[in-house]
Design an enzyme around this catalytic site. Structure first.
Site, PDB file in Angstrom:
ATOM      1  N   LYS A   1     -13.435   4.156   6.140  1.00  0.00           N
ATOM      2  CA  LYS A   1     -11.985   3.871   6.626  1.00  0.00           C
ATOM      3  C   LYS A   1     -11.781   4.782   7.825  1.00  0.00           C
ATOM      4  O   LYS A   1     -11.886   5.945   7.574  1.00  0.00           O
ATOM      5  CB  LYS A   1     -11.179   4.124   5.437  1.00  0.00           C
ATOM      6  CG  LYS A   1     -11.085   3.236   4.356  1.00  0.00           C
ATOM      7  CD  LYS A   1     -10.195   1.868   4.657  1.00  0.00           C
ATOM      8  CE  LYS A   1      -8.695   2.266   4.744  1.00  0.00           C
ATOM      9  NZ  LYS A   1      -7.979   0.852   5.045  1.00  0.00           N
TER      10      LYS A   1
ATOM     11  N   GLU B   1      -8.267   9.541   5.661  1.00  0.00           N
ATOM     12  CA  GLU B   1      -8.071   8.050   5.304  1.00  0.00           C
ATOM     13  C   GLU B   1      -9.317   7.668   4.215  1.00  0.00           C
ATOM     14  O   GLU B   1      -9.230   6.733   3.731  1.00  0.00           O
ATOM     15  CB  GLU B   1      -8.241   7.050   6.438  1.00  0.00           C
ATOM     16  CG  GLU B   1      -7.031   7.315   7.475  1.00  0.00           C
ATOM     17  CD  GLU B   1      -7.225   6.526   8.601  1.00  0.00           C
ATOM     18  OE1 GLU B   1      -7.327   5.222   8.461  1.00  0.00           O
ATOM     19  OE2 GLU B   1      -7.247   7.086   9.758  1.00  0.00           O
TER      20      GLU B   1
ATOM     21  N   GLU C   1       0.745  -1.103  -0.034  1.00  0.00           N
ATOM     22  CA  GLU C   1       0.029  -0.017  -0.032  1.00  0.00           C
ATOM     23  C   GLU C   1       0.915   1.174  -0.029  1.00  0.00           C
ATOM     24  O   GLU C   1       1.872   1.401   0.648  1.00  0.00           O
ATOM     25  CB  GLU C   1      -0.812   0.025   1.249  1.00  0.00           C
ATOM     26  CG  GLU C   1      -1.897  -0.814   1.437  1.00  0.00           C
ATOM     27  CD  GLU C   1      -2.747  -0.774   2.713  1.00  0.00           C
ATOM     28  OE1 GLU C   1      -2.892   0.281   2.926  1.00  0.00           O
ATOM     29  OE2 GLU C   1      -3.272  -1.706   3.300  1.00  0.00           O
TER      30      GLU C   1
END
Length: 349
Positions: free
Chosen positions: A323, A329, A269
């Site tokens: 999230k 986020e 990620e």
């Protein structure tokens, strides 16, 4: 349980090591970059079949999914898209206590009955377990060992097993040469790295320079996080002009200190938000992700491993309003729900 794992790990791996010598993993050319397909939202996403169509139309051939959802796996089946398939953290206790036949059955019923094995490059066992889900930490290595032996029995040892970890498992990351794993995790990091070494699997890391920047505004310069710094940070013989490469090399130094210098790194990620925080906007998201793509595509590597190819998966496909706790986020989407790009990132990968 953790003490028992450390004591018996070598015994667990004896058959694994033996099989590696008589049946070594096949080499394959890794596509350099992909996208994470997360679904933590209460918004209706496009159907998986629709998503596959616009991924294909944009030339995106590598996707990370965070579970083995049968509908999604079936939608990708038979396409040119290669996957990282995730095993959710809540599955770890079951898999840790499974026998070999149960592990084989789990793989076949949850993954290989829905998609051909040759479309699976990695199985990511858990996600950020060590620091964010410590209740499942004791189950991680036994679960990985059971799944690995099951893959060997299925003659699928070309599928690599690892477990993505947050950058925060480093207690020291600056300068990179001081990179050190959190000593609190020593009892799990050593057997974890031993497994990766013996199985020739990569260390999977989730790297977010944005989070380092937004949490340390006085110490981390925006240009350094965005690959734009004109002043390099000198660290011994190496110079660093961006936080991404510095973080990767901090992991390499930390593994060296623990006695595992040869393990590869896959960035499972990385990304930059378009809203929700200081410096979170479309311009900066394009600058950051565009430079990650350029560096990976050109095999730039890092100062410690120059000109060495390294895979990275951009986060993420869409914004996810479920999230995390921080507003930013929820705003990492590279695409809108209509399939159009949120910004003009090139996908000529």
């Amino acid at each position: 349980m953790l003490i028992r794992i450390q004591n018996v790990l070598f015994l667990y791996l004896l058959p694994v090591i033996f099989l590696l010598f008589i049946n070594p993993p096949s080499s394959s050319v890794a596509a350099p970059i992909g996208i994470c397909y997360g679904r933590v939202t209460n918004i209706q996403f496009p159907s998986p079949s629709t998503i596959v169509k616009f991924l294909n139309s944009n030339g995106i051939n590598n996707i990370r999914i965070f579970d083995a959802d049968p509908t999604i796996l079936k939608s990708f089946s038979g396409t040119a898209i290669t996957l990282i398939v995730g095993v959710p953290n809540q599955n770890l206790p079951f898999l840790a206590n499974a026998n070999i036949n149960t592990s084989i059955e789990w793989l076949q019923s949850n993954i290989f009955s829905h998609i051909p094995a040759n479309q699976i490059k990695y199985i990511a066992v858990g996600n950020e377990v060590f620091l964010k889900d410590q209740s499942n930490t004791p189950y991680l290595i036994p679960a990985m060992l059971n799944l690995y032996q099951a893959l060997l029995m299925l003659n699928l040892n070309n599928i690599k097993l690892s477990s993505p970890q947050a950058s925060s498992i480093l207690s020291i990351s600056y300068p990179p040469s001081s990179g050190t794993f959190d000593p609190y995790l020593d009892h799990v990091m050593k057997p974890f790295l031993q497994f990766l070494y013996d199985s020739r699997s990569p260390l999977m890391v989730n790297v977010y320079p944005y989070i380092s920047y937004v949490n340390n505004l006085k110490q981390v310069q925006l240009d350094y996080a965005l690959f734009k710094s004109k002043r390099a940070v000198q660290d011994g013989a190496f110079k660093y002009n961006n936080l991404f490469a510095a973080t990767i090399d901090a992991f390499l130094y930390a593994m060296e200190k623990d006695g595992y210098p040869g393990i590869q790194v896959v960035v499972t990620e990385t990304g930059w938000p378009t809203a929700g925080g200081e410096g979170a906007n479309v311009k900066n998201a394009l600058a950051y992700n565009g430079e990650v793509v350029r560096q990976i595509m050109n095999n730039v590597g890092t100062p410690k491993r120059p000109k060495e190819g390294m895979e990275a998966y951009l986060f993420g496909l869409f914004d996810e309003n479920g999230k995390g706790e921080e507003e930013y986020e929820k705003h990492f989407g590279i695409f809108g729900l209509d399939g159009n790009k949120a910004y003009n990132l090139s996908f000529n990968w």
